[in-house]
Enzyme design. Structure first.
Site, mmCIF file in Angstrom:
data_model
loop_
_atom_site.group_PDB
_atom_site.id
_atom_site.type_symbol
_atom_site.label_atom_id
_atom_site.label_comp_id
_atom_site.label_asym_id
_atom_site.label_seq_id
_atom_site.Cartn_x
_atom_site.Cartn_y
_atom_site.Cartn_z
ATOM 1 N N ALA A 54 -7.559 -9.567 11.194
ATOM 2 C CA ALA A 54 -6.600 -9.971 12.215
ATOM 3 C C ALA A 54 -6.936 -9.375 13.565
ATOM 4 O O ALA A 54 -6.851 -10.050 14.593
ATOM 5 C CB ALA A 54 -5.196 -9.549 11.799
ATOM 6 N N GLY A 88 -12.122 -13.482 -2.116
ATOM 7 C CA GLY A 88 -12.553 -13.748 -0.751
ATOM 8 C C GLY A 88 -11.763 -14.876 -0.114
ATOM 9 O O GLY A 88 -10.831 -15.435 -0.709
ATOM 10 N N ALA A 97 -12.946 -7.210 -6.261
ATOM 11 C CA ALA A 97 -12.710 -5.812 -5.881
ATOM 12 C C ALA A 97 -12.938 -5.587 -4.398
ATOM 13 O O ALA A 97 -13.538 -4.605 -3.985
ATOM 14 C CB ALA A 97 -13.598 -4.873 -6.703
ATOM 15 N N GLY A 98 -12.453 -6.538 -3.586
ATOM 16 C CA GLY A 98 -12.527 -6.377 -2.147
ATOM 17 C C GLY A 98 -11.266 -5.735 -1.609
ATOM 18 O O GLY A 98 -10.424 -5.222 -2.351
ATOM 19 N N THR A 141 -0.809 -15.923 8.273
ATOM 20 C CA THR A 141 -0.778 -15.284 6.952
ATOM 21 C C THR A 141 -0.490 -13.804 7.085
ATOM 22 O O THR A 141 0.291 -13.230 6.330
ATOM 23 C CB THR A 141 -2.133 -15.489 6.239
ATOM 24 N N HIS A 196 -3.352 21.342 16.452
ATOM 25 C CA HIS A 196 -3.250 21.999 15.144
ATOM 26 C C HIS A 196 -1.779 22.209 14.807
ATOM 27 O O HIS A 196 -1.008 22.619 15.654
ATOM 28 C CB HIS A 196 -3.975 23.343 15.185
#
Length: 520
Positions: A375, A326, A235-236, A80, A499
């Site tokens: 993953a 989920g 809302a994950g 997936t 920097h």
């Protein structure tokens, strides 16, 4: 400065138990010496599933000299994650090795940033108009996915991994029957079999996913036009990522969440700042609310909502609804009952610390076992599992698996949240540094976010790091390495950072944790 601790992998090797069914070191040496010249049709390792966990396990097994076959139903490797998940979403169907990584999402996220006309204007680049060519965008996504899946096949050939395209099911603990994509069938034999079939979208009562108006993350990556109104259920990580993509492409996005918070595993302070950022991007949230039903009889979709605690119903209309509540382990069709593999109430396969099931010679990794459904976690599982099979030592510390939400800004974390530290009763310090005070972030006009570090008060050992920023998913790995070796906040603070870079904010937050930052 704190002394770096011995690696957990080495420590595990020193104190490992010998009470597991493994190849002996003598057998392992014999396998290495004979390479792939076995006269038997049996494999040393058979992997069912070619997603991130499965294909990595197969390649690692071959690298260790084990004769290896990987079985994958989809016909393309990567699961997936690569085919209809993380990769295409950032530039389908459920099969074996289904793993919710988000490369798909990364493709579209990268592309939709180009729509930031105001950002271009701030840098002196004026555009009269910006148009979305969705077919072209999807075409580029598909091209990238195709190249990457072919790349994995190339790695299989390079490492001499046998690749069988088809749906595997157990006949015995050492035999897998495969219904091939060509229409035939074959039996693959293996001395050790690894189940790496990933996960599937979690269904909701009364809601049928048709991948047109009611879609999973797979369908959300194949929409033929930008929906005017998109409702996301959940809302994950994945719901917010997909909602963020389509929101920046022009959708009016509303997120409905049963719980009181978005991404409940996230540090509370960072979560609140993250939600405010998404709301500024015009994403709407309806929390503590459940979806009772959906009606698709009209032109659009009508949702019936109800407070999670009970109460009067309200309605919400959408053109497309994304179900993202989920994921669940995907073991359908494996016929685990044939061999007696034990699972828990959630359908996850039970394994010991060596990824062995209760059936000798059968192992499981990734989303089908307990732990984060990510993953990169599956990849680590795959490597460690094969190392155990080969008579070596492997280890995965699930407490140190980083999590990343690929929105803009991104949110990345590793270790404990402040809420978890409080629950443990540990005295701690908090150091924070805003990207508004970071010169690189200011220079690129992308300075929304913060670095937050939690450290034990007595020892200064880092307990958790949470970053909200552009490219937070890249910045977090300095923290992952620090936690892996038991570093202190002073260790990071006294490490020279180039920097101007975004990573200087991590250094400054570390300085704020044990002493004082310089640039704020």
């Amino acid at each position: 400065m704190a002394m770096a601790s011995i690696s957990r992998r080495k420590a595990t090797a020193l104190f490992s138990s010998s009470s597991y069914h493994l190849l002996s070191r003598t057998n392992y040496s014999r396998i290495l010496s004979r390479g792939f010249a076995s006269g038997s049709d049996d494999n040393d390792v058979v992997v069912i599933g070619g997603g991130p966990g499965g294909y990595v396990a197969a390649i690692k097994a071959a690298q260790l000299g084990l004769k290896t076959t990987c079985i994958e139903k989809r016909g393309t490797l990567g699961g997936t994650c690569l085919n209809v998940g993380c990769i295409p979403s950032k530039g389908g169907d459920v099969g074996q090795a289904v793993e919710p990584r988000r490369e798909s999402l990364s493709q579209l996220i990268s592309l939709d940033k180009l729509l930031a006309k105001h950002s271009f204007a701030n840098h002196g680049i004026k555009l009269s108009s910006v148009e979305v060519d969705l077919p072209a965008m999807m075409g580029q996504k598909d091209k990238a996915v195709g190249n990457l899946t072919k790349g994995i096949e190339g790695l299989f050939k390079k490492n001499k991994v046998n690749y069988v395209k088809g749906y595997g099911k157990f006949l015995s603990p050492s035999e897998v029957s495969v219904d091939t994509l060509e229409g035939g069938s074959t039996i693959v034999k293996g001395k050790n079999i690894i189940i790496a079939t990933g996960s599937d979208v979690k269904s909701l009562p009364g809601i049928t996913i048709d991948e047109e108006r009611i879609v999973s993350s797979t369908g959300a990556l194949a929409l033929k036009e930008v929906p005017k109104r998109l409702v996301v259920i959940g809302a994950g990580y994945i719901g917010l990522e997909m909602g963020s993509v389509w929101g920046r492409l022009g959708s009016e996005v509303t997120v409905v969440e049963f719980g009181p918070d978005i991404v409940p595993t996230m540090d509370g302070e960072v979560r609140k700042q993250f939600q405010r950022s998404l709301e500024k991007q015009k994403m709407k949230f309806i929390l503590k609310t459940k979806v009772v039903s959906v009606d698709t009889t009209g032109n659009g979709v009508k949702l019936s909502l109800e407070p999670a605690a009970g109460g009067d119903q309200t309605s919400l209309e959408a053109d497309v609804v994304l179900v993202s509540a989920g994921r669940v382990p995907f073991t359908a069709g494996l016929e685990l009952d044939n061999i007696g593999v034990q699972t828990d109430k959630a359908g996850r396969i039970l394994v010991n610390e060596r990824f062995a099931t209760n059936v000798p010679s059968v192992y499981a990794i990734g989303d089908v076992i307990p732990g984060p459904m990510l993953a990169h976690k599956a990849e680590e599982d795959g490597v460690a599992c094969v190392e155990y099979i080969a008579g070596k030592e492997g280890h995965v510390d699930y407490d140190l698996v980083p999590g990343v939400v690929y929105t803009h800004p991104e949110v990345a974390s590793v270790g404990k949240t402040e809420e978890q530290v409080k629950t443990l009763g540990v005295d701690y310090r908090v150091g924070k540094f805003p990207f508004l005070a970071n010169s690189r972030a200011k220079a690129i006009d992308d300075a929304e976010g913060v670095v937050k570090i939690l450290a034990e008060k007595e020892t200064d050992k880092i307990l958790g790091v949470h970053i909200m920023a552009p490219n937070a998913g890249e910045l977090i790995h300095e923290a992952v390495l620090a936690l892996q070796y038991g570093a202190s906040s002073e260790d990071i603070a006294r490490t020279c950072h180039a920097h101007p870079t975004m990573s200087e904010a991590v250094k400054e937050a570390a300085m704020a944790t044990y002493d004082k930052p310089i640039h704020i």
